[in-house]
Design a protein around this motif. Structure first.
Motif, short mmCIF file in Angstrom:
data_model
loop_
_atom_site.label_atom_id
_atom_site.label_comp_id
_atom_site.label_asym_id
_atom_site.label_seq_id
_atom_site.Cartn_x
_atom_site.Cartn_y
_atom_site.Cartn_z
N ARG A 6 0.82 -1.21 0.00
CA ARG A 6 0.00 0.00 0.00
C ARG A 6 0.86 1.26 0.00
O ARG A 6 0.52 2.25 -0.67
CB ARG A 6 -0.93 -0.01 1.21
N SER B 128 2.33 1.78 -3.45
CA SER B 128 1.29 2.22 -4.38
C SER B 128 0.96 3.70 -4.18
O SER B 128 0.72 4.43 -5.14
CB SER B 128 0.04 1.37 -4.21
N PHE B 129 0.95 4.13 -2.93
CA PHE B 129 0.75 5.55 -2.65
C PHE B 129 1.89 6.39 -3.21
O PHE B 129 1.68 7.50 -3.70
CB PHE B 129 0.61 5.77 -1.15
N GLY C 219 3.59 5.60 -5.88
CA GLY C 219 3.34 5.66 -7.32
C GLY C 219 2.30 6.71 -7.68
O GLY C 219 2.42 7.41 -8.69
N PHE C 220 1.26 6.82 -6.84
CA PHE C 220 0.24 7.85 -7.07
C PHE C 220 0.85 9.25 -6.96
O PHE C 220 0.51 10.15 -7.74
CB PHE C 220 -0.90 7.67 -6.07
N GLY D 282 5.59 5.76 -11.87
CA GLY D 282 4.46 5.71 -10.93
C GLY D 282 3.44 4.67 -11.31
O GLY D 282 2.85 4.01 -10.44
N ALA D 283 3.22 4.48 -12.62
CA ALA D 283 2.29 3.43 -13.05
C ALA D 283 2.80 2.04 -12.69
O ALA D 283 2.03 1.16 -12.30
CB ALA D 283 2.04 3.54 -14.55
N CYS E 70 2.13 1.44 -9.06
CA CYS E 70 0.72 1.18 -8.77
C CYS E 70 0.32 -0.24 -9.16
O CYS E 70 -0.66 -0.78 -8.62
CB CYS E 70 -0.16 2.18 -9.51
N LEU F 271 -0.01 -2.87 -6.34
CA LEU F 271 -1.21 -2.95 -5.52
C LEU F 271 -2.14 -4.05 -6.02
O LEU F 271 -2.72 -4.79 -5.23
CB LEU F 271 -1.94 -1.60 -5.52
N THR F 272 -2.27 -4.19 -7.34
CA THR F 272 -3.12 -5.24 -7.89
C THR F 272 -2.55 -6.62 -7.59
O THR F 272 -3.29 -7.56 -7.29
CB THR F 272 -3.27 -5.04 -9.40
#
Length: 238
Positions: A115, A118-119, A121-122, A176-177, A180, A183-184
């Protein structure tokens, strides 16, 4: 490619993009124009988000800072805010990426680290979008003035800082993508309620309780009935 190698590649991309985006703020040549006459009278006009300057043929530059922030054009104020926001978001994204990557020893459990990364990456995607918007807005103003036949003031062309900003924005968005995507993968790995060893144990228990074993177990009489039938056999009365 393993998830750790993918996170390292994404961290290299995003950090490189953030450095490029940060380097555009102090860069001089956001827009540039030159006036060429004779060999002696040659001047280069250039400007960025903070000042406007002119450089003569001897290399001497005369600069003038923008006098007031409230007196600036609207697009310059917007570009300043977007670029500063991009630098700040990229800094926090780098910190969160270092905490959430699997190759580091901080961050807690794997789900928590997923998590966090992923944050990060956002944050990097927002960094790239802010920088891309600022550079594109500035470039649109330059091109609209350059191709406007009614514009009689000094016309400028695109400077090197804009191309550096576009390159850094692209790297931040791509990295960043990739961040992310972790996370998946973390959600798919944690979707099953049982771990792998427990699932194997449940499968082995189900295979032991096959229909044939259950049927043989049901046909077998209890030991009390067998003993009672043997006691009251007809040979016992002879």
């Amino acid at each position: 490619m393993s998830s750790m190698a993918r996170e390292i590649m994404a961290f290299v991309l995003t950090t490189s993009g953030w450095v490029l985006v940060s380097s555009t703020l102090p860069t001089d040549y956001w827009k540039v124009s030159s006036i060429d006459g004779t060999v002696i009278t040659t001047a280069t006009f250039w400007s960025n988000l903070w000042k406007t300057c002119v450089t003569d043929s001897t290399g001497i530059s005369n600069c003038k800072d923008f006098p007031s922030m409230l007196a600036l054009d609207g697009y310059i104020q917007v570009c300043r805010g977007l670029m500063i926001a991009a630098v700040c978001l990229g800094f926090f994204g780098s910190v969160f990426a270092l905490i959430g990557m699997k190759c580091t020893k901080v961050g807690g459990l794997d789900q928590t680290k997923t998590r966090i990364v992923s944050f990060a990456g956002f944050n990097f995607i927002c960094t790239g979008l802010c920088s891309l918007t600022a550079c594109s807005l500035y470039a649109h103003r330059i091109t609209s003035e350059f191709f406007d036949p009614m514009y009689v003031a000094q016309k400028y062309e695109l400077g090197a800082a804009l191309f550096i900003g576009w390159a850094g924005s692209t790297l931040c968005i791509l990295g960043g993508a990739v961040f992310c995507l972790s996370l998946t993968e973390g959600m798919s790995s944690s979707s099953s309620p049982y771990p792998s060893d427990r699932k194997a144990f449940v499968k082995s228990g189900v295979s032991l309780m096959s229909p044939q074993s259950q049927a043989s177990h049901a046909r077998r009489p209890p030991p009390d009935c067998i003993s009672s039938s043997q006691q009251f056999d007809k040979n016992a009365y002879v």
